[in-house]
Design a protein around this motif. Structure first.
Motif, PDB file in Angstrom:
ATOM      1  N   MET A  89       0.828  -1.192   0.000  1.00 17.24           N
ATOM      2  CA  MET A  89       0.000   0.000   0.000  1.00 17.24           C
ATOM      3  C   MET A  89       0.869   1.252   0.000  1.00 17.24           C
ATOM      4  N   ALA A  90       1.950   1.198   0.816  1.00 18.63           N
ATOM      5  CA  ALA A  90       2.853   2.341   0.875  1.00 18.63           C
ATOM      6  C   ALA A  90       3.489   2.555  -0.498  1.00 18.63           C
ATOM      7  N   ALA A  91       3.810   1.439  -1.147  1.00 17.83           N
ATOM      8  CA  ALA A  91       4.425   1.537  -2.464  1.00 17.83           C
ATOM      9  C   ALA A  91       3.468   2.201  -3.456  1.00 17.83           C
ATOM     10  N   VAL A  92       2.212   1.812  -3.393  1.00 18.91           N
ATOM     11  CA  VAL A  92       1.221   2.399  -4.298  1.00 18.91           C
ATOM     12  C   VAL A  92       1.022   3.867  -3.965  1.00 18.91           C
ATOM     13  N   ALA A  93       0.985   4.169  -2.666  1.00 15.43           N
ATOM     14  CA  ALA A  93       0.803   5.559  -2.260  1.00 15.43           C
ATOM     15  C   ALA A  93       1.944   6.429  -2.781  1.00 15.43           C
ATOM     16  N   ALA A  94       3.139   5.808  -2.879  1.00 13.46           N
ATOM     17  CA  ALA A  94       4.309   6.583  -3.292  1.00 13.46           C
ATOM     18  C   ALA A  94       4.378   6.794  -4.806  1.00 13.46           C
ATOM     19  N   LEU A  95       3.559   6.100  -5.546  1.00  9.80           N
ATOM     20  CA  LEU A  95       3.618   6.236  -7.010  1.00  9.80           C
ATOM     21  C   LEU A  95       3.242   7.658  -7.430  1.00  9.80           C
ATOM     22  N   PRO A  96       3.950   8.207  -8.402  1.00 13.39           N
ATOM     23  CA  PRO A  96       3.567   9.541  -8.892  1.00 13.39           C
ATOM     24  C   PRO A  96       2.285   9.446  -9.714  1.00 13.39           C
ATOM     25  N   ASP A  97       1.636  10.594  -9.924  1.00 10.93           N
ATOM     26  CA  ASP A  97       0.382  10.609 -10.674  1.00 10.93           C
ATOM     27  C   ASP A  97       0.531  10.082 -12.093  1.00 10.93           C
ATOM     28  N   GLU A  98       1.745  10.222 -12.662  1.00  6.49           N
ATOM     29  CA  GLU A  98       1.908   9.813 -14.056  1.00  6.49           C
ATOM     30  C   GLU A  98       2.128   8.306 -14.180  1.00  6.49           C
ATOM     31  N   ALA A  99       2.315   7.604 -13.062  1.00  6.47           N
ATOM     32  CA  ALA A  99       2.620   6.177 -13.134  1.00  6.47           C
ATOM     33  C   ALA A  99       1.474   5.434 -13.810  1.00  6.47           C
ATOM     34  N   GLU A 100       1.835   4.589 -14.758  1.00 13.10           N
ATOM     35  CA  GLU A 100       0.792   3.857 -15.468  1.00 13.10           C
ATOM     36  C   GLU A 100       0.286   2.698 -14.609  1.00 13.10           C
ATOM     37  N   ILE A 101      -1.005   2.591 -14.481  1.00 13.52           N
ATOM     38  CA  ILE A 101      -1.602   1.509 -13.698  1.00 13.52           C
ATOM     39  C   ILE A 101      -2.138   0.441 -14.636  1.00 13.52           C
ATOM     40  N   CYS A 102      -2.920   0.860 -15.617  1.00 15.63           N
ATOM     41  CA  CYS A 102      -3.517  -0.107 -16.547  1.00 15.63           C
ATOM     42  C   CYS A 102      -2.849   0.042 -17.903  1.00 15.63           C
ATOM     43  N   GLY A 103      -2.041  -0.952 -18.254  1.00 16.37           N
ATOM     44  CA  GLY A 103      -1.302  -0.886 -19.510  1.00 16.37           C
ATOM     45  C   GLY A 103      -2.214  -1.010 -20.716  1.00 16.37           C
ATOM     46  N   CYS A 104      -3.219  -1.877 -20.636  1.00 20.32           N
ATOM     47  CA  CYS A 104      -4.101  -2.103 -21.783  1.00 20.32           C
ATOM     48  C   CYS A 104      -4.768  -0.804 -22.205  1.00 20.32           C
ATOM     49  N   ASN A 105      -5.208  -0.028 -21.225  1.00 21.51           N
ATOM     50  CA  ASN A 105      -6.008   1.142 -21.549  1.00 21.51           C
ATOM     51  C   ASN A 105      -5.265   2.451 -21.311  1.00 21.51           C
ATOM     52  N   GLY A 106      -3.982   2.340 -20.987  1.00 23.95           N
ATOM     53  CA  GLY A 106      -3.187   3.540 -20.804  1.00 23.95           C
ATOM     54  C   GLY A 106      -3.749   4.467 -19.745  1.00 23.95           C
ATOM     55  N   VAL A 107      -4.129   3.889 -18.597  1.00 22.74           N
ATOM     56  CA  VAL A 107      -4.679   4.731 -17.534  1.00 22.74           C
ATOM     57  C   VAL A 107      -3.608   4.911 -16.459  1.00 22.74           C
ATOM     58  N   CYS A 108      -3.341   6.171 -16.103  1.00 22.35           N
ATOM     59  CA  CYS A 108      -2.320   6.398 -15.085  1.00 22.35           C
ATOM     60  C   CYS A 108      -2.985   6.672 -13.732  1.00 22.35           C
ATOM     61  N   LYS A 109      -2.147   6.678 -12.700  1.00 23.52           N
ATOM     62  CA  LYS A 109      -2.671   6.812 -11.344  1.00 23.52           C
ATOM     63  C   LYS A 109      -3.486   8.098 -11.185  1.00 23.52           C
ATOM     64  N   GLY A 110      -2.997   9.193 -11.783  1.00 23.19           N
ATOM     65  CA  GLY A 110      -3.685  10.478 -11.650  1.00 23.19           C
ATOM     66  C   GLY A 110      -5.126  10.405 -12.141  1.00 23.19           C
ATOM     67  N   GLN A 111      -5.349   9.708 -13.255  1.00 16.62           N
ATOM     68  CA  GLN A 111      -6.711   9.594 -13.791  1.00 16.62           C
ATOM     69  C   GLN A 111      -7.614   8.823 -12.845  1.00 16.62           C
ATOM     70  N   ILE A 112      -7.032   7.795 -12.229  1.00 13.29           N
ATOM     71  CA  ILE A 112      -7.828   6.994 -11.299  1.00 13.29           C
ATOM     72  C   ILE A 112      -8.194   7.829 -10.068  1.00 13.29           C
ATOM     73  N   VAL A 113      -7.205   8.558  -9.572  1.00 13.92           N
ATOM     74  CA  VAL A 113      -7.465   9.400  -8.395  1.00 13.92           C
ATOM     75  C   VAL A 113      -8.537  10.439  -8.732  1.00 13.92           C
ATOM     76  N   GLN A 114      -8.429  11.005  -9.933  1.00 13.79           N
ATOM     77  CA  GLN A 114      -9.429  11.990 -10.367  1.00 13.79           C
ATOM     78  C   GLN A 114     -10.825  11.356 -10.407  1.00 13.79           C
ATOM     79  N   ALA A 115     -10.889  10.148 -10.980  1.00 16.28           N
ATOM     80  CA  ALA A 115     -12.179   9.465 -11.099  1.00 16.28           C
ATOM     81  C   ALA A 115     -12.759   9.176  -9.718  1.00 16.28           C
ATOM     82  N   ILE A 116     -11.890   8.845  -8.761  1.00 15.49           N
ATOM     83  CA  ILE A 116     -12.353   8.586  -7.392  1.00 15.49           C
ATOM     84  C   ILE A 116     -12.951   9.872  -6.806  1.00 15.49           C
ATOM     85  N   GLN A 117     -12.240  10.977  -7.035  1.00 20.02           N
ATOM     86  CA  GLN A 117     -12.753  12.248  -6.510  1.00 20.02           C
ATOM     87  C   GLN A 117     -14.073  12.623  -7.178  1.00 20.02           C
ATOM     88  N   ASP A 118     -14.263  12.132  -8.411  1.00 21.87           N
ATOM     89  CA  ASP A 118     -15.531  12.403  -9.098  1.00 21.87           C
ATOM     90  C   ASP A 118     -16.612  11.395  -8.722  1.00 21.87           C
TER      91      ASP A 118
END
Lengths: 813, 110
Positions: free
Chosen positions: A407-436
């Motif tokens: 969890m700490a490792a994930v928390a430390a990832l920068p916003d640009e870190a790619e999470i989903c390779g298939c769909n090119g979704v980075c951490k920042g987009q996921i965080v944004q979607a959560i806030q939405d």
């Protein structure tokens, strides 16, 4: 009039581009779609799980005909475009001409068939679409089926693993020295080979195919070195080629693929192309992530907006259950490169990082790929890794003094870190979607597509959710059945069906159970799954049943039992009541109670009295109410039109019919029904697993209610006009539940997973499917619908339920 | 030792149990899948659940009331739970099950 957009190719690339287009500008074009396959769009990268039986075709559909219709697309499935006439701006098919203002060519790629003698024999096939999968599955059904897969790359190995799981004897022929040589180095290739051979797949490297042998159909494959492998089918998975024929004919600029610029426009400004059929900056891509990035750009271009595709870096994972493999970038040896290697032979873990000028340019991982996306991110960003070089190979958890907590490792990832390779979704987009407001995996998939394709990043997406939401997020329960296995309930159910496992030892052996005979959690579940899937072949195992089902009575806190006779639809009569009263007297029942389901409960019966009590009640025509079972419990009713001034139909009669049809059926959890004669709903039908409310015009069948741990109103399944249809829909629903749900999930929990629409499609809309469900239910009932009291009210049962011996005298001496 | 024949092995279902009455309450006699027999007290120390009605897996039994798991070999509760059931000598010979009556009498005296 709106400009006309014609799309050639109903694949993943065009599907994704249309999705982007309709999201942003739903009315921009009149769209016509041509697809050679006779069906909508599905997730082609998930064909391997379909082949292996871990997913069904329905689960990988991304856009069905309905989706296209809803968005106003004219679909021409099964119709192949044969020619583009650029001067007249039309496309030509066998059925005529269609004109366009803008044209998309998304024809994808075609499998490469190696030109050897015998390549056209029946039984030689590619691995590209659902039809190929069906051909392979047909072949797998023959006795002792043998398959040869030509090509030890990603596709070939997925095919091989799938066929092996379907029970075929599989040989993989690979031209190069080690498997997946474009993605793996020799060491990782060796581990992969060892794993596959451990599963019984034969691997022959440096195998040059000379000919495919056979008279009327494939019989064997001959190699240059003289080796011959018998084969019922030969799967060619030796690579793909961009499908450019139609573009070449139309005199578009084509090299290895259709040449496109950064906007996905071909040499003709009104024709766009993207996906596996194109070449961008000299590169042709055969993976899904770049294709999606291109689709996004193409959609922008179609809206007249600026967007540019700048090429993709790609990473690879092999979708073979139980094989963890990750590869990205360049890992060839070279003088200007350093490498960091980690090996743990006992765990089968191997990792290798390739560095050039303190930047990561390649990574191969086998056995433990958890940190793959982090490495991939470093590589894409060209991060200088000099500072963390010493601990780099241990992954993000060890950097910057952070703990090993993922969890700490994930928390430390920068916003640009790619999470989903298939769909090119980075951490920042996921965080944004959560806030939405997307606070669970389903919503996240709907909004960002993260983890919605191959699914290997699901855990990572969940971790981002967990880190971002903190305590508000509960990790979903994709947990193993119990400590005896790593598989989930869903996995186990699928594998029991696909591998035709028909006994508990077979399940435990084939699915690698960690204990010799399971435990109190998995055994009752397996017993149910086997009995539901193979009613004719499987023999019920009483020792894998909870005490209530073994003793056909409910155990109480003091070790006594409660006995509930069945009262069909809640009806009884003086004779039955007398028999119940007599039994209560005779066996000293301290408490007689009416249950919430309108039955009479006799509480406090001693175990050794049970068989004689059953015999007495049986004699009066009463059978077990299964008040203890994971099965049909009761059908609660009101009096209906027979007596009630508001009643619209014979609700009591329907309740009796339903109970007579459904009793004795084992289900994943208890099942309760109710039928109310009018919307006043005196039988409280709308909080049952299945509730029927009779109305003037017929019957409203609703499902998925609950009034236990959770309180939930049912949702409408169907409105029908005849009693028979109400019964049919109910039976089909119960059977669908039996065939699919996880053990100990009530219908409402199961419905939350599969969705009511999915159930409706099978039980209500598809009459053939409904009929098949009913037939399978009836087959099971022909074996299991028996009164356990009648079966066990005999001297043998009395003996078995009595103490084995009485040592009171000896102990007292 | 005073081995008493309490019945045939086949009278106990594999992965099941039967009880034997003694002056101090019931003793549960288990037969595991590998045809070994174990004798323990029949009461779960948690809420008195009849262990002879539990699901037998490996050399363990799960109490039917609240899923406490006990080792048939040591009588100790497993996992997060703490507790102990009494275990008694049991053996199988020529298809018959024997318990040690002396030991069971000690139990009643204790």
């Amino acid at each position: 009039m709106r400009p006309r957009l014609v799309v050639i190719g109903a694949g993943m690339a065009s599907g994704r581009a249309l999705e982007h287009l309709f999201d942003a500008a739903p009315d921009a074009y009149d769209v016509t779609l041509f697809g050679s396959e006779p069906r909508g769009n599905y997730n082609r990268i998930m064909l391997s799980p379909v082949l292996s039986g871990e997913k069904t075709y329905e689960e990988i559909v991304t856009h069905d005909a309905e989706w296209y219709t809803e968005h106003g697309v004219t679909c021409r499935f099964g119709e192949t475009v044969t020619r583009i006439d650029r001067d007249r701006k039309i496309v030509v098919t066998a059925k005529g001409e269609t004109s366009y203002d803008k044209l998309i060519v998304a024809t994808g790629s075609a499998p490469f068939i190696i030109p050897v003698p015998g390549k056209d024999l029946p039984g030689v096939m590619a691995y590209r679409d659902l039809d190929d999968v069906h051909k392979m599955l047909d072949a797998a059904e023959k006795p002792n089926p043998k398959a040869v897969v030509i090509g030890g790359g990603l596709l070939g190995l997925e095919a091989a693993a799938g066929l092996q799981m379907r029970g075929m004897k599989v040989t993989v022929l690979h031209l190069m020295g080690h498997l997946m040589e474009r993605q793996l180095d020799p060491a990782a290739g060796y581990l992969l080979r060892k794993e596959l051979e451990g599963r019984g797949i034969r691997v022959h490297c440096e195998a040059a195919t000379k000919a495919i042998l056979g008279e009327e159909k494939v019989e064997a494959v001959l190699l240059e070195d003289g080796t011959v492998y018998d084969a019922d089918i030969v799967v060619m998975a030796a690579g793909i080629r961009p499908e450019t024929r139609i573009a070449t004919d139309a005199e578009l600029e084509v090299e290895r693929g259709i040449v496109v610029n950064d906007q996905m426009v071909t040499s003709d400004p009104d024709i766009l192309a993207f996906g596996e059929c194109v070449q961008h900056e000299g590169i042709v891509y055969g993976l899904v992530a770049p294709l999606y990035e291109m689709a996004k750009v193409a959609a922008k271009t179609l809206q007249g907006e600026d967007a540019a595709y700048r090429g993709s870096q790609t990473s690879t994972k092999l979708k073979v259950t139980g094989v963890d493999l990750f590869s990205a970038g360049d890992f060839a040896d070279g003088d200007d490169r350093d490498e960091i290697v980690f090996r743990d032979p006992s765990r089968g873990v191997y990792k290798r990082l390739v560095l050039k000028e303190n930047r990561l340019i390649g990574a191969v991982m086998y056995g433990d790929t958890q940190d793959g996306s982090w490495f991939f991110g470093l590589q894409k960003d060209g991060t200088d890794v000099a500072e963390m070089r010493d601990t780099l190979i241990f992954g993000p958890a060890f950097q910057g003094g952070a703990s090993v907590d993922p969890m700490a490792a994930v928390a430390a990832l920068p916003d640009e870190a790619e999470i989903c390779g298939c769909n090119g979704v980075c951490k920042g987009q996921i965080v944004q979607a959560i806030q939405d407001g997307a606070t669970d995996l389903g919503a996240m998939r709907a909004v960002t597509k993260a983890s919605g394709s191959c699914g290997t990043c699901t855990g990572l997406v969940e971790q981002v959710l967990a880190v971002t939401l903190g305590d508000d997020f509960v990790l979903p329960t994709a947990q193993p059945v119990c400590g005896c296995t790593d598989l989930t309930h869903e996995d186990v159910r699928r594998l029991i069906k696909s591998q035709e496992l028909k006994s508990m030892p077979a399940v435990m052996q084939e699915l690698d159970w960690k204990t010799s005979c399971g435990c109190h959690v998995c055994r009752p579940a397996l017993n149910f799954y086997l009995l539901a899937d193979w009613p004719a072949e499987y023999r019920d195992d009483p020792q894998s049943r909870f005490v209530n089902e073994r003793n056909h009575a409910n155990i109480q806190k003091d070790g006594t039992y409660s006995v509930v006779p069945r009262m069909w639809g809640g009806l009884t009569n003086p004779r039955e009541l007398r028999a119940i009263a007599d039994a209560a007297d005779k066996y000293n029942v301290p408490t007689v109670k009416v249950t919430g389901g309108q039955r009479i409960d006799l509480l406090g019966v001693k175990k050794e009295d049970l068989p004689r009590m059953w015999a007495d009640l049986n004699a009066a025509g009463l059978v077990s109410g299964h008040a203890y079972s994971k099965g049909l419990r009761t059908v609660k009713t009101c009096v209906g039109k027979e007596h009630c001034r508001f009643g619209t139909q014979d609700s009591t009669g329907l309740g009796v019919k339903l109970e007579k049809r459904l009793w004795g059926s084992w289900t994943p959890h208890k099942v309760k029904l109710a039928v109310s004669g009018c919307p006043r709903n005196c039988a409280e039908a709308t909080c049952k697993d299945v509730g029927i409310v009779c109305v003037d015009s017929g019957y409203e069948v609703s499902v998925g209610g609950a009034a236990g741990m959770d309180l939930k109103e049912t949702e409408a399944l169907a409105k029908v006009t005849s009693e028979q249809e109400a019964i049919d829909v109910t039976v089909a629903f119960v059977q669908l539940f039996r065939e699919n749900a996880k053990y100990l999930d009530r219908p409402y929990k199961w419905l939350a997973k599969v969705g009511l629409d999915w159930v409706k499609a099978r039980v209500v809309d598809d009459l053939a499917e409904r009929q098949m469900l009913i037939e399978r239910f009836d087959l099971s009932q022909s074996i299991y619908q028996k009164d356990p009291w009648a079966e066990r009210a005999n001297a043998d049962a009395q003996h078995a339920m009595a103490p084995l011996a009485n040592l009171t005298l000896e102990a007292a001496e | 030792m005073n081995w008493v024949d309490i019945g045939a092995l086949d009278d106990i279902p594999q992965r099941g149990a039967r009880v034997v009455k003694t002056a101090m309450g019931c003793v549960a006699v288990f037969r595991t899948r590998d045809d070994q027999v174990f004798a323990t007290s029949d009461r779960c120390p948690h809420k008195g659940g009849p262990l002879s009605e539990g699901i037998v897996h490996g050399h363990k039994v799960t109490c039917p009331l609240h899923n406490w798991v006990f080792s048939l070999e040591t009588g100790e509760a497993e996992g997060a739970d703490e507790g102990q059931i009494s275990t008694y000598s049991a053996r199988v010979q020529d298809g018959r099950v024997y318990l040690d009556a002396t030991e069971l009498m000690k139990r009643s005296a204790a």
